[in-house]
Write an enzyme that holds these catalytic residues in place. Structure first.
Site, mmCIF file in Angstrom:
data_model
loop_
_atom_site.group_PDB
_atom_site.id
_atom_site.type_symbol
_atom_site.label_atom_id
_atom_site.label_comp_id
_atom_site.label_asym_id
_atom_site.label_seq_id
_atom_site.Cartn_x
_atom_site.Cartn_y
_atom_site.Cartn_z
ATOM 1 N N PRO A 185 -49.668 -29.716 13.267
ATOM 2 C CA PRO A 185 -49.263 -30.761 14.224
ATOM 3 C C PRO A 185 -47.740 -30.902 14.258
ATOM 4 O O PRO A 185 -47.102 -30.965 13.217
ATOM 5 C CB PRO A 185 -49.907 -32.027 13.658
ATOM 6 C CG PRO A 185 -50.938 -31.557 12.696
ATOM 7 C CD PRO A 185 -50.470 -30.244 12.179
ATOM 8 N N GLU A 186 -47.197 -30.894 15.452
ATOM 9 C CA GLU A 186 -45.758 -31.102 15.613
ATOM 10 C C GLU A 186 -45.542 -32.427 16.346
ATOM 11 O O GLU A 186 -46.487 -33.181 16.565
ATOM 12 C CB GLU A 186 -45.142 -29.931 16.384
ATOM 13 C CG GLU A 186 -45.192 -28.636 15.585
ATOM 14 C CD GLU A 186 -44.324 -27.541 16.187
ATOM 15 O OE1 GLU A 186 -43.445 -27.848 17.007
ATOM 16 O OE2 GLU A 186 -44.533 -26.374 15.829
#
Ligand code: ZN
Length: 278
Positions: free
Chosen positions: A2-3
């Site tokens: 996840p960014e």
């Protein structure tokens, strides 16, 4: 992994559900993830008003009105599953490590197969002096976003590659491997360029493309969320079509004749078009 866009999407999903509510129950199914879970988390946090949900870099922050903040990082594989307790069939799995039951009838599950995620609890007024918050750079989006002159000055001081500079959270907060590659492709800049070789005009284009790439990903996340959030919403990841990321050997979407190249920079894969990106 996840960014920023994935974490922002989760933040936007949790905000209307949790602000002004509280957790009735917090069930931890193991004592630790990457770090030990906060001691007595349920006793300390349950029935306490949740005053603010926000994001800083890739961290979700849950502020409680009694002066504590729960710092939530999704690690490599973390997902947040939001379900209404009235749903006919509720989702559960072997990697559901922490389950929160809210005062407005929601079940919020932290599912993390690889367990690189973590939850930490600190006094809200100490966050700014804590690692890594004290060294985080400006946000690329938000109320006071990173300005081009600040970014240009920060890059001028670095002799590392521009790709590695974009991953340095002290320069720009929240950008990760996927969106750094995508933004450099959009800006037609080679990831191998020295950070200090970018001209002001190139830095300006790069910053605009970083913001565009992140905004598009957030809105893709938002639409996935609208489609799938109810009743068994998995808000961890979403479909987003990349132009270079994991497209090695496929033709560049801009020039249409150069295969995308994969190189490794500081142990991380970088994808780019050798022809379009100079
Ligand atoms: Zn190309």
């Amino acid at each position: 992994m996840p960014e920023l866009p994935e974490v922002e999407t989760i933040c936007q999903a949790l905000k209307p559900l949790l602000e002004g509510q509280s957790f009735l129950k917090i069930q931890a199914n193991r004592p630790d993830l990457r770090y030990p879970l906060p001691v007595n988390m349920e006793t300390v946090l349950s029935h306490k008003l949740i005053s603010l949900i926000s994001r800083r870099a890739k961290y979700l922050l849950l502020d409680f009105s009694h002066g504590l903040t729960l710092i939530w990082h999704l690690g490599m594989s973390g997902r947040v599953i939001i379900e209404n307790l009235n749903a006919l069939s509720l989702n559960s799995g072997p990697h559901d490590h922490v389950v929160f039951i809210t005062s407005n009838n929601y079940k919020i599950t932290f599912r993390d197969p690889r367990r690189f995620g973590f939850l930490l609890l600190y006094p809200t007024n100490q966050l700014k002096s804590l690692h890594p918050f004290k060294t985080l750079g400006p946000e690329p989006l938000g109320d006071i976003p990173l300005g081009v002159s600040v970014l240009h000055a920060a890059l001028k001081r670095r002799t590392i590659s521009i790709k590695n500079a974009l991953l340095d959270q002290r320069i720009i907060a929240g950008l990760g491997n996927i969106y750094a590659s995508e933004a450099l492709w959009q800006a037609r800049l080679s990831p191998r360029r020295g950070a200090n070789t970018l001209r002001l005009k190139e830095t300006k284009i790069l910053l605009i493309e970083i913001q565009n790439v992140l905004r598009r990903a957030i809105s893709a996340g938002g639409s996935t969320l609208r489609d799938y959030a109810q009743p068994n919403g998995d808000t961890g990841y979403f479909q987003y079509s990349f132009n270079v990321y994991k497209r090695e050997h496929l033709l560049c979407n801009h020039c249409h004749f150069t295969p995308i190249t994969r190189i490794v920079q500081s142990g991380r894969a970088t994808y780019y078009c050798d022809k379009c990106q100079q």
